[in-house]
Design a protein around this motif. Sequence first.
Motif, short mmCIF file in Angstrom:
data_model
loop_
_atom_site.label_atom_id
_atom_site.label_comp_id
_atom_site.label_asym_id
_atom_site.label_seq_id
_atom_site.Cartn_x
_atom_site.Cartn_y
_atom_site.Cartn_z
N ALA A 1 7.41 -14.67 0.25
CA ALA A 1 6.70 -13.71 0.66
C ALA A 1 6.86 -12.41 -0.15
N ALA A 2 8.41 -12.10 -0.23
CA ALA A 2 8.49 -10.82 -0.91
C ALA A 2 8.28 -10.84 -2.51
N GLU A 3 8.29 -11.88 -2.86
CA GLU A 3 7.72 -11.97 -4.43
C GLU A 3 6.28 -12.52 -4.68
N LEU A 4 5.51 -12.24 -3.35
CA LEU A 4 4.37 -12.79 -3.94
C LEU A 4 3.39 -11.92 -4.83
N VAL A 5 3.62 -10.81 -4.95
CA VAL A 5 3.15 -9.76 -5.83
C VAL A 5 4.14 -9.14 -6.81
N ASN A 6 3.87 -9.36 -8.26
CA ASN A 6 4.72 -8.77 -9.19
C ASN A 6 6.37 -9.42 -8.89
N GLY A 7 6.15 -10.69 -8.64
CA GLY A 7 7.56 -11.49 -8.23
C GLY A 7 8.43 -11.99 -9.30
N LEU A 8 7.51 -11.99 -10.66
CA LEU A 8 8.30 -12.68 -12.03
C LEU A 8 8.97 -11.50 -12.67
N ILE B 1 0.88 -1.23 -0.10
CA ILE B 1 0.10 0.04 -0.02
C ILE B 1 0.55 1.24 0.01
N TRP B 2 1.95 1.28 0.72
CA TRP B 2 2.79 2.54 0.96
C TRP B 2 3.60 2.55 -0.35
N LEU B 3 4.28 1.35 -0.92
CA LEU B 3 5.50 1.70 -1.82
C LEU B 3 5.06 0.94 -3.26
N GLY B 4 3.72 0.43 -3.40
CA GLY B 4 3.56 -0.10 -4.78
C GLY B 4 3.80 -1.29 -4.89
N ILE B 5 3.88 -2.07 -6.12
CA ILE B 5 4.16 -3.13 -6.46
C ILE B 5 5.46 -3.72 -7.20
N ASN B 6 6.46 -2.61 -7.23
CA ASN B 6 7.57 -3.00 -7.85
C ASN B 6 8.55 -3.32 -7.07
N GLU B 7 9.92 -3.00 -7.10
CA GLU B 7 11.02 -3.36 -6.26
C GLU B 7 11.01 -3.02 -4.75
N GLU B 8 10.36 -1.82 -4.73
CA GLU B 8 10.56 -1.25 -3.37
C GLU B 8 9.97 -1.96 -2.19
N PRO B 9 8.81 -2.70 -2.40
CA PRO B 9 8.34 -3.27 -0.96
C PRO B 9 9.06 -4.49 -0.96
N LYS B 10 9.80 -5.08 -1.86
CA LYS B 10 10.54 -6.49 -1.89
C LYS B 10 11.70 -6.13 -1.15
N ILE B 11 12.44 -5.14 -1.69
CA ILE B 11 13.64 -4.80 -0.97
C ILE B 11 13.07 -4.29 0.42
#
Length: 286
Positions: free
Chosen positions: A228-235, A148-158
């Motif tokens: 868990a980190a790659e649940l969303v847009n992980g490919l 919600i805060w950072l979007g679905i790109n790399e930022e929430p995963k990192i």
Amino acid sequence: MSSATRLQEAGTGAGKDLARRHPGAPSRIRRAALPLGSLLLFLVLWQLLAVSGTWSQTLVPPPAKVWDAFVAVSTTHDGVRGYNGTYLLEHLGISLRRIALGAGIGIAAGVVFGLLMGTVRWVRSLFEPWITFLRTLPPLAYFSLLIIWLGINEEPKITLLAVAAFPPVAVSTTTAVAAVPSSLVEAARALGASRWDVVRDVLVPSALPETLTGVRLAVGVAYSSLVAAELVNGLPGIGGMVRDAANYNNTPVVLVGIIAIGVSGLVIDGLLLWLERTGVPWRGRA
């Protein structure tokens, strides 16, 4: 003396001579044989379970099907490049890059906070409850909030990997710094050492063994948070590959991804263990 007896004595003498020249050879052979034997036993039990009919091969595919899936996601097969257009090694490399960046940030922050909390009492009183609170949270508990805060790109995963790796290093470094004998600190100050000199020459070397143990734990926690980190847009990504294959009940590819994560984790942990033995050779000898 018969010729058979002479040959037996010669062989015994040669074995003793080999043992004298290479005293650690038998133990090294045993250390290598035990994991290999356990792997072979596991494969045999896996094959027996797969062909027993207890579960369908969709749920428990035999090793041969998993091998075929490994070949398929590692090569161009029937015009399809790997899995979702990306080879297995590329999926793994992208995930390792995420772990290196996220866990690296978490480890660096953990070392800094650990040194501060170990040396400044009010900082420890202020931050230790929050670190303990963070350490008890499972990654999935706050991953949705990060999206919600950072979007679905790399930022929430990192960010997720950094948050997961931070507490083990912070806690281990804090404990190690607080356990440094006060006599060492007082002796350094009596010799004219500044506060920075005490941190650099006394606290950091004393805390280094426990800090490196915390680093190994942090990398393990980051690895366990990878899917868990790659649940969303992980490919592309190995965790994203596992998640996507699970959506289609593609169990062989799921197992390939799990094995790839586990094997690469073993390699990285072995490298960290080597770094620990090289960086703190005095550990366990003092």
